[in-house]
Design a protein around this motif. Sequence first.
Motif, PDB file in Angstrom:
ATOM      1  N   GLU A 117       6.527   1.248   0.124  1.00  0.00           N
ATOM      2  CA  GLU A 117       8.009   0.472   0.108  1.00  0.00           C
ATOM      3  C   GLU A 117       7.533  -0.834   0.614  1.00  0.00           C
ATOM      4  O   GLU A 117       7.880  -2.107  -0.196  1.00  0.00           O
ATOM      5  N   GLN A 157       5.102  -2.517  -2.095  1.00  0.00           N
ATOM      6  CA  GLN A 157       6.007  -2.980  -3.204  1.00  0.00           C
ATOM      7  C   GLN A 157       6.593  -4.396  -2.986  1.00  0.00           C
ATOM      8  O   GLN A 157       6.589  -5.330  -3.784  1.00  0.00           O
ATOM      9  N   ARG A 177       3.891  -7.170  -2.482  1.00  0.00           N
ATOM     10  CA  ARG A 177       3.735  -7.650  -3.742  1.00  0.00           C
ATOM     11  C   ARG A 177       4.743  -8.623  -4.462  1.00  0.00           C
ATOM     12  O   ARG A 177       4.223  -9.472  -4.992  1.00  0.00           O
ATOM     13  N   ASP A 220      -1.044 -11.485  -4.085  1.00  0.00           N
ATOM     14  CA  ASP A 220      -0.341 -10.359  -4.084  1.00  0.00           C
ATOM     15  C   ASP A 220      -1.466  -9.156  -3.869  1.00  0.00           C
ATOM     16  O   ASP A 220      -1.064  -8.120  -3.287  1.00  0.00           O
ATOM     17  N   GLU A 256      -0.705  -6.720  -0.776  1.00  0.00           N
ATOM     18  CA  GLU A 256      -0.458  -5.249  -0.883  1.00  0.00           C
ATOM     19  C   GLU A 256      -1.739  -4.427   0.125  1.00  0.00           C
ATOM     20  O   GLU A 256      -0.997  -3.704   0.679  1.00  0.00           O
TER      21      GLU A 256
END
Length: 364
Positions: free
Chosen positions: A83, A86, A89, A99, A103
Motif C-alpha cells: 500500500e 502504491q 508511486r 516513482d 517504489e
Amino acid sequence: MVWLRREDHEDRELRWLSPWATQSCNAGPRRLAEADDPLRTPFQRDRDRILHASSFRRMQHKTQVMAAFEGDHFRSRMTHSLEVAQMGRGVARALRCNDDLAEAIALAHDLGHPPFGHVGEEALHEAMRDHGGFRHNAQGARTVDYLEDRYGHGLGLNLTLAVRTSLLKGRIPDGFPVSDDLLIDGAKQPVPIEADLVDQCDKIAYLSHDLDDGLRANLFAEEEAAELSLWRDAVASCGSTNRQRIVSEITSLLIHDLVATVDEALAKAPAGGKYPRIRHSDPVVVQAQELLAFLRKRFYHAPSVLTVMQDGAQRIGTLFEKLVADPSQLPEHIRGRIERDGIERTICDYIAGMTDRFLIRASS
Ligand code: MG
C-alpha cells in the motif's frame, strides 16, 4: 526499434522529472560494480531485487498491528508495504519525482521489522541493550546490505547508494553495525526527496488502514470514528455513509493535501538548495494527529491487541536468552555468522528475520 531500453527511460527522466527529483543517473554507486541492465534503470533493478528478496516474502507473516494469524483480512507488513508503494508511486509521479525510486524505498522500508511489530522491536532492543541495540530502520539497511545473501558476495542485494541511504532513517542506536559508506563522519547522509515522500506515505497508509482494521476488529465503533475531524471531512467530500468508501476518502484527502502542500513549498524554494520539509498543511497535520491519538488509545493500546503483542515480546526475550546460552540450537548457516558478528548480533539478526508464526514455533 520500438521497445524501450534503459537509455530511453533515463532520457525520459531527464526531460520529465522535476529538478528536485533523483535521476537514475544519480543513483550513486553499488558497492560491487555491475554492468548496466539493458532494459531497466538502476532504481527499477533495485526494486526488482527487493521484491524477490526472502525478507520481503517473510513480511507476509509479520504483524502490522493485528497479529498476522488473527484474521485473513488484516494488514500484514507485506500488504502495508504494498500500500505504501502504491501511494509512494502516485505521490512521486504527481510531483514529477522518481516513482521507481519511491517504489523501491517503499517496498523495502519495513524489511527490518521483527515479528510482533513495535512491541517486538522494543523487546529485541532490550535484549541487545549492551550489544549495540536494535531499530527496525537500521536493521532494514543491514538486511539489504548484508543479511540477504542470495548472490554469495557478502554485500547483500548490492543496491544503489540512493536506495541504501534512504532506508537508514530514524535514530541509529549507539554501536549498531552500519556499513561505513552510509555515514559521513559518523552522521547520516542527506536522503533523496523520494525518501521523505515515502515516509509521509507510510504514515498516510497506516493511519487509514489501521482505522479500517480497527473497525474490522470491532475495537471501536463507527460512531466513535465519526467524531474525528478527518472522518467528518471525508463524509462531506464523498457524500457517502459507507465505511469503506469513507476510509478510502480519508486516504485521498491526505494524499491530495500532501501533494498540494509539497508542490507549493517546492515552487517557493530557491532552486539548487536542499528541498523544503516534506509535510502536510497545518490543518491536516492537526487532523492527522487527532487520528493518531485515537488509534493509539483505541487500537494500538487496546488490551486484546497488547496481550498478543506482549506474548510475542516475551517469547523474543526468552528465545534470545535460550540461544545465547546454547548457540548450538541455531541453524548451521546462521551459526557461521557468529565469528564475524558476535553471538548476540547473530541471534538478534536471526530473531528479527522471523515471522510471527516461526517465532511461536521456535519458542514453544
Ligand atoms: Mg511502515
